[in-house]
Design a protein around this motif. Sequence first.
Motif, PDB file in Angstrom:
ATOM      1  N   ILE A 217       4.933   3.579   3.383  1.00 21.54           N
ATOM      2  CA  ILE A 217       4.518   2.384   2.631  1.00 21.54           C
ATOM      3  C   ILE A 217       4.377   1.195   3.582  1.00 21.54           C
ATOM      4  O   ILE A 217       5.240   0.948   4.426  1.00 21.54           O
TER       5      ILE A 217
ATOM      6  N   MET B  72      -2.433   4.100  -3.490  1.00 20.11           N
ATOM      7  CA  MET B  72      -2.476   3.102  -4.551  1.00 20.11           C
ATOM      8  C   MET B  72      -1.890   1.800  -4.022  1.00 20.11           C
ATOM      9  O   MET B  72      -0.966   1.811  -3.201  1.00 20.11           O
ATOM     10  N   ASP B  73      -2.457   0.680  -4.493  1.00 20.21           N
ATOM     11  CA  ASP B  73      -2.025  -0.648  -4.049  1.00 20.21           C
ATOM     12  C   ASP B  73      -1.536  -1.465  -5.236  1.00 20.21           C
ATOM     13  O   ASP B  73      -2.042  -1.330  -6.358  1.00 20.21           O
ATOM     14  N   VAL B  74      -0.571  -2.330  -4.967  1.00 24.20           N
ATOM     15  CA  VAL B  74      -0.136  -3.301  -5.962  1.00 24.20           C
ATOM     16  C   VAL B  74       0.038  -4.641  -5.269  1.00 24.20           C
ATOM     17  O   VAL B  74       0.521  -4.705  -4.132  1.00 24.20           O
TER      18      VAL B  74
ATOM     19  N   VAL C 285      -3.468  -4.164  -9.536  1.00 19.90           N
ATOM     20  CA  VAL C 285      -3.149  -2.772  -9.211  1.00 19.90           C
ATOM     21  C   VAL C 285      -4.457  -2.048  -8.942  1.00 19.90           C
ATOM     22  O   VAL C 285      -5.415  -2.184  -9.713  1.00 19.90           O
TER      23      VAL C 285
ATOM     24  N   CYS D 125      10.427  -1.425   0.385  1.00 23.91           N
ATOM     25  CA  CYS D 125       9.370  -0.492   0.791  1.00 23.91           C
ATOM     26  C   CYS D 125       9.951   0.802   1.345  1.00 23.91           C
ATOM     27  O   CYS D 125       9.500   1.910   0.997  1.00 23.91           O
TER      28      CYS D 125
ATOM     29  N   ARG E 287       0.856  -1.203   0.000  1.00 19.56           N
ATOM     30  CA  ARG E 287       0.000   0.000   0.000  1.00 19.56           C
ATOM     31  C   ARG E 287       0.883   1.240   0.000  1.00 19.56           C
ATOM     32  O   ARG E 287       1.715   1.431   0.891  1.00 19.56           O
ATOM     33  N   CYS E 288       0.692   2.089  -0.999  1.00 21.08           N
ATOM     34  CA  CYS E 288       1.512   3.283  -1.174  1.00 21.08           C
ATOM     35  C   CYS E 288       0.663   4.539  -0.981  1.00 21.08           C
ATOM     36  O   CYS E 288      -0.132   4.905  -1.864  1.00 21.08           O
TER      37      CYS E 288
ATOM     38  N   LEU F 250       4.585   3.794  -6.012  1.00 20.84           N
ATOM     39  CA  LEU F 250       4.141   2.537  -6.606  1.00 20.84           C
ATOM     40  C   LEU F 250       5.109   2.075  -7.698  1.00 20.84           C
ATOM     41  O   LEU F 250       5.450   0.896  -7.783  1.00 20.84           O
TER      42      LEU F 250
END
Length: 422
Positions: free
Chosen positions: A315, A283-285, A270, A308, A213-214, A233
């Motif tokens: 993050i 934003m998540d990846v 994403v 991270c 999680r960013c 991200l």
Amino acid sequence: MLPDKDGPSAGGGGCQDGLGGGEHPSVTLFREYLRLRTVHPEPDYDAALRFLDRMAQELELPMKKVEVCPGRVVAIITWTGTNPALKSILLNSHTDVVPVFQESWKYDAFSAVKDSEGNIYGRGTQDMKSVTIQYIEAIRRLKSGGRRFARTVHLMFVPDEEVGGHKGMETFVKHPEFKALNIGFALDEGLANPGESFTVFYGERCPWWITIRCPGSPGHGSRFVENTAAEKLRRIIDSFLDFREKEKHRLNTSECLTLGDVTTVNMTMVKGGVAYNVIPAEMDVSFDMRIPPTVNLKAFEEQIQRWCSQAGEGITYQFAQKHDNQDVTCTEDSDPWWRTFSTTCKALNMSLQKEIFPAATDSRFIRAVGLPAIGFSPMNRTPILLHDHNEFLNEQVFLRGIQVYQELVPALANVPALPGEA
């Protein structure tokens, strides 16, 4: 047909369905089982249990059903040995299959069509309904021949393997009914081998599913906002995929490594954003990683933490799945189980290729409670098509597999008493 073993006079279950003409009854039974729609997301487990009930009746063996989670039943057919105090042999298989994209199949994935070359098409032909029927038919033939063995043999049929086994084997290995089986050695699924050899799996990679999680500064899409979630991200993605390339290069430049010997990393999801002109605040990846038993897991997670911290402040990461058991089954000749398995295969002129399983099976839960388990599906000269379109297995390869288990089961079930056994 295999002489004397798989000819029309050999024992086998199931009635002719009219589709196969004079086909071997074991093949007819296999095709019947393939037609059961035990496919996710709503597998027809009731149909599978009815089928297994019938198999138990035909074998004249008792079947126990254990509901490990609501609607999730493990079925166990037991052939009691002459010395039931000895550790038992487990023949494990799962009843569920993965979804299909029917438009990409040449035949209906649940019609079990057999073409002119004897190739049987259907979801589960390789993964792993063939092995289920091979177990059953091998036991049928051994039993009809009046054979008896010292050790008890359990045929176990579990649900939900294809969705992680959480409501199946993972829960069942902690159940009193599992402990009561008194297992000494287990066979479970493997993979096809396109060549002449048969692949045998003695361990598995650990599946780690992780979401990074960013967080970042939001703002209008027309500005150069600093410290955005997307910038962080990108750095995260670069770190993971650069590592992926290094592992891919290791695999491709070494003749000694197989897929199970390296760590695979794949970006799978994403998420983020609400509108074209709004810079998102987060934003998540997500990544699917499979880590071999040779990797130090603590050091690997520390590496993720460094990626991270290097990508930016704030993050965080969370695991959706994180298996850390790296137990492997002994494949040295000094081990009585492996020695029996391998010498029996050698007597059948089978060349074995030992590997770490690249994905994940229920064997990992069996090994995690300290039991030896081998992943083995007797399918050579066969392309690897599990989870793929047009999954198929040739009927002669299938029939040969029954013969293999006809030899393996007696050998394993007659392993002499080991230290600590009665």
